[in-house]
Write an enzyme that holds these catalytic residues in place. Structure first.
Site, short mmCIF file in Angstrom:
data_model
loop_
_atom_site.label_atom_id
_atom_site.label_comp_id
_atom_site.label_asym_id
_atom_site.label_seq_id
_atom_site.Cartn_x
_atom_site.Cartn_y
_atom_site.Cartn_z
N HIS A 1 0.82 -1.21 0.00
CA HIS A 1 0.00 0.00 0.00
C HIS A 1 0.86 1.26 0.00
O HIS A 1 0.47 2.28 -0.58
CB HIS A 1 -0.94 -0.01 1.21
N GLU B 1 -21.79 2.19 -25.77
CA GLU B 1 -21.05 1.15 -25.06
C GLU B 1 -21.34 -0.23 -25.63
O GLU B 1 -20.63 -1.19 -25.35
CB GLU B 1 -21.43 1.15 -23.58
N ASP C 1 -16.59 -0.49 -21.75
CA ASP C 1 -17.64 -1.48 -22.03
C ASP C 1 -17.70 -1.82 -23.52
O ASP C 1 -17.98 -2.97 -23.88
CB ASP C 1 -19.00 -0.96 -21.56
N CYS D 1 -15.23 8.83 -23.33
CA CYS D 1 -15.09 9.00 -21.88
C CYS D 1 -14.53 7.74 -21.21
O CYS D 1 -14.47 7.68 -19.99
CB CYS D 1 -16.42 9.38 -21.24
#
Length: 835
Positions: free
Chosen positions: A460, A695, A719, A764
């Site tokens: 992390h 999409e 997508d 996008c």
């Protein structure tokens, strides 16, 4: 109240009386018993205000105000109120009407009993049963038998275990972030829970302990069993399945949040390295030169002093825990603004250590039963928890022990009155290892690079270093600790090198590289607020994808021309119930005001599939990615879509708003949503551009038919790639196939632009933020690019270096290639050629 404030929605109540005062007084009484329940009085006549009677219009407004996805229960006083209530219910949409129940229970006693039942999360039928039984207590007090027995409420018996078993599909296993989300979910249910690793036989452990869940060592593909018993056991198991279906909130492999930083351009090996050069593991890219500095953290040694009273030591521990919680909350907010919500989730997991029963309860037990001081009890409990992490076999999970160290050390520092560790000056920070909380607090202007003895590239701390743009090399070995403070060193995060006392030639080479990177970043940043035009004058709007008000501020600061995608899911996913139109409007308006006149594109709720809503129950689907998601869910629940459109239209009256509908596949869907929008707009006189997301391949192939119905197209390449290549982005075995640079996807983008009939087309998806693909997208005819806010300056710079005419030639070549790898080679070659 944790067990009472469910993640699920609470049933709303409408109280209908011939007298407004009676309805209002009863509502006030019921609210005192159940402050979380939406209780709306609907008494008296609309006109005159003081008239006695009932009014269907007034009741209808009350139903809208009390609306909840869990349903609305209506209680009435006299017989004629029933007619008005039924008329009001009949005026609702069929979807809404089905969730409104008129109860025969008494008004006052029934309202109080129903409110209490709703407060604890009972379903609509259970709330009605409580209302019907409202007179039972009074009958008992008068020594009479109740007129009837209340209907039974179906729930899990206290001793019955509900169980779910599933295979974990998170590549990193059940690490801190998904475990934290699991604990947060379970804490909202009134049930006893335990978790087991069915594959290895580890467990069971309590499901509210981050340490306990870590000890299960659940890896990718292993079977997890969750068992629950108690009043809400069944509901908990259902919610667990939904969370698991959403991959515990983790991004899909290959997504922007999951993706490692792009591989650096091939660099020639540095020649003539001094003999003392150290090689480690490349962790965060970049080159830095500076003096050796270290954290100025004094040793945290527990003094051998006599403790105070048990009550005093418990109070001291609670104070330290609270102070640490405040520290971490501030760090979380800082990381959210500087890096993003995904990285901020790392700090969320740290905060859960402060309420972990395996840690906190054991420390308090040490104070209460062993007579230890708060510092000694906390130190002992921390050491015991740390030993359990050290026994974990999985290397990736074992790295998370540093998360525990960072939190427990902060608590101990507060207990001992020790200041937090800070770098001893400006330069290259050297340490054995850095905890995530250490790294989250670093200032990139002070810490130019990080070099650690141990650690791994997936810790992390490293993730946070990358997100903050700090070059890092880990695993350099103990030898790095022998370097004296103030020594000049060169750190190369791309090659995994640390060079003490670099030669003048090497230093010059490194400084030129650093200078070139910084100059490019500086040029991009300084010009970020300016419009982006290609070399030959083609304007391209460079916008931001955002999911919060903080993101909007970040977008403006990094020069975004507007917001090309507001993911409205952030409003819904963490809410205990469906936000109403006024709540949505307030958030949309605040974001629009932050943008100060820049266009705001609001995507309607894109729930379903990998983004389920806990309070919006849907039957399970064999293939949810191809099921009721996006606009399909909106058309099933038109009440929800209509409420969102009302909120958007209200903001559009005073701000430049674009509305965009997701997951469109057919002309009929576009016609239905635009009709709904027109109904809303006609009532508000709002003006806004209307667009759809492309999409689904069907939308791209039918773009010529859809274009006359909309003002713009926005292509979601994530997508579109998934559906074009029939490859689930969440499945690591096939995720690489869903590549937006595959020529098949590029052809669909080009075809959409060609069929748009002059309407503008944007992208996008993640591809929009890849500066290496900017020229290709411009060549395909895309004129709006929307991306993560931090990428805006770089992409604007890429637009200004592009010749649109040559970009069209580049695109023509790309769509004729055979695969994504060939397209990447083409783009790499184009980047080396003059524009």
């Amino acid at each position: 109240m944790a067990s009472e404030q469910r993640d699920q929605a609470l049933v709303g109540l409408v109280l209908v009386s011939h007298s407004f005062e009676v309805a209002a007084g009863t509502a006030e009484l019921a609210r005192a018993m159940a402050p979380a329940v939406r209780i709306v009085p609907a008494g008296g006549m609309e006109d005159p205000e003081s008239g006695l009677g009932t009014d269907a219009t007034r009741i209808g407004r009350a139903l809208e105000e009390a609306w909840s996805s869990a349903g609305v229960l209506v209680l009435i006083d006299l017989g004629s109120a029933l007619l008005a209530a039924e008329m009001a219910r009949d005026m609702l949409d069929p979807e809404l009407k089905a969730h409104v129940l008129i109860s025969p229970g008494p008004l006052v006693e029934g309202a109080v009993a129903a409110a209490v039942a709703a407060q604890v999360g009972e379903p609509l039928e259970g709330v009605d049963a409580a209302a019907r039984g409202g007179l039972e207590a009074k009958s008992g007090q008068l020594g009479q038998e109740p007129l009837r027995k209340p209907a039974p409420v179906v729930e899990s018996a206290a001793g019955d275990w509900e169980e779910a078993t599933l295979a974990l599909d998170i590549p990193m296993g059940l690490h801190a972030r998904p475990a934290a989300r699991l604990i947060q979910l379970f804490s909202t249910f009134d049930a006893e829970v335990e978790v087991l690793n069915a594959t290895t036989g580890r467990g069971p452990v309590g499901a509210r302990s981050l340490n306990g869940l870590a000890s299960l060592q659940v890896r990718f593909g292993q079977q997890v069993i969750v068992r629950a018993r108690g009043r809400q056991a069944r509901a908990l198991i259902v919610a667990f399945r939904e969370l698991a279906k959403a991959r515990f909130g983790e991004p899909a492999p290959g997504s922007e949040a999951q993706r490692q930083p792009p591989e650096p351009a091939a660099s020639p090996p540095l020649e003539g390295l001094p003999a003392g050069s150290l090689r480690g593991v490349p962790a965060s890219p970049g080159v830095a030169v500076g003096d050796v500095v270290r954290l100025s953290q004094p040793p945290l040694l527990v003094p051998d002093t006599s403790p105070g009273s048990v009550q005093a030591e418990l109070a001291i521990l609670d104070l330290a825990l609270g102070e640490t919680r405040a520290d971490l909350g501030a760090l979380r907010d800082s990381i959210s603004l500087r890096a993003g919500e995904y990285e901020a989730g790392i700090i969320d997991a740290q905060i859960l250590f402060l309420q972990d029963p395996d840690l906190v309860d054991r420390a308090k037990e040490g104070i209460s039963t062993q007579g230890l001081s708060a510092a000694a009890a906390w130190s002992e409990a921390s050491a015991r928890a740390r030993r359990s992490w050290d026994q974990i076999e999985d290397e990736h999970l074992r790295l998370r022990a540093l998360d525990l160290d960072g939190v427990t050390s902060r608590v101990l520092a507060h207990l001992l009155g020790s200041p937090p560790g800070r770098p001893g000056g400006r330069g290259i920070l050297i340490a054995d290892e850095l905890t995530p909380t250490d790294t989250a607090g670093l200032d990139p202007d002070t810490v130019l690079g990080i070099a650690t003895v141990a650690g791994g590239p997936t810790s992390h701390s490293v993730i946070l270093a990358r997100s903050l743009g700090i070059p890092a090399v880990v695993g350099l070995g103990a030898e790095v600790n022998s370097l004296p403070d103030g020594m000049l060193v060169l750190l190369d995060g791309d090659r995994g090198l640390l060079v003490p006392n670099p030669s003048a030639e090497l230093l010059d080479l490194a400084m030129r590289e650093v200078g070139a990177i910084r100059a490019a970043q500086s040029r991009a940043a300084s010009a970020a607020q300016e419009p982006a035009r290609t070399v030959d004058g083609v304007a391209v709007e460079v916008a931001a994808n955002i999911g919060s008000i903080a993101d909007a501020r970040l977008a403006v600061g990094h020069g975004a021309d507007g917001v090309g995608l507001l993911r409205t899911e952030f409003l819904f996913q963490d809410a205990p119930e469906m936000p109403d139109a006024s709540a949505q409007e307030a958030v949309y308006r605040e974001i629009a005001e932050v943008l100060t006149g820049r266009p705001l594109t609001i995507r309607t709720l894109d729930a379903g599939s990998d983004k389920p809503l806990r309070y919006l129950a849907r039957p399970p689907e064999a293939n949810p990615a191809l099921g009721v998601r996006g606009i399909r869910l909106g058309l099933v629940r038109r009440d929800l879509l209509r409420g969102q459109l009302r909120a958007i239209a209200a903001v559009a009256q005073s701000h430049p708003i674009r509305v965009m509908f997701p997951m469109i596949a057919t002309r009929a869907e576009v016609e239905q949503v635009t009709r709904l929008l027109e109904e809303v707009r006609s009532a508000s006189s709002a003006r806004m551009e209307v667009g759809i997301m492309v999409e689904v391949p069907a939308a791209a192939l039918a773009a010529q038919v859809l274009a006359p119905l909309v003002d713009f197209f926005s292509i979601g390449t994530n997508d579109l790639s998934q559906y074009t290549m029939a490859a689930d982005r969440g499945n690591p075995e096939v995720a690489s196939l869903a590549d937006p640079l595959h020529p098949a996807v590029l052809r669909l983008i080009g075809q959409t632009v060609a069929a748009a009939s002059g309407k503008w087309v944007g992208v996008c998806g993640e591809l929009a933020g890849e500066a290496s693909a900017t020229a290709l997208l411009i060549g395909l005819g895309v004129r709006e690019l929307s991306m993560a806010p931090l990428r805006v300056p770089t992409v604007k710079a890429a637009v200004r270096q592009t010749n649109a005419a040559k970009a069209r030639e580049l695109a023509d070549r790309a769509v004729r290639l055979a695969g994504a790898d060939e397209v990447r080679l083409l783009l790499r070659g184009a980047a080396l050629s003059p524009s």
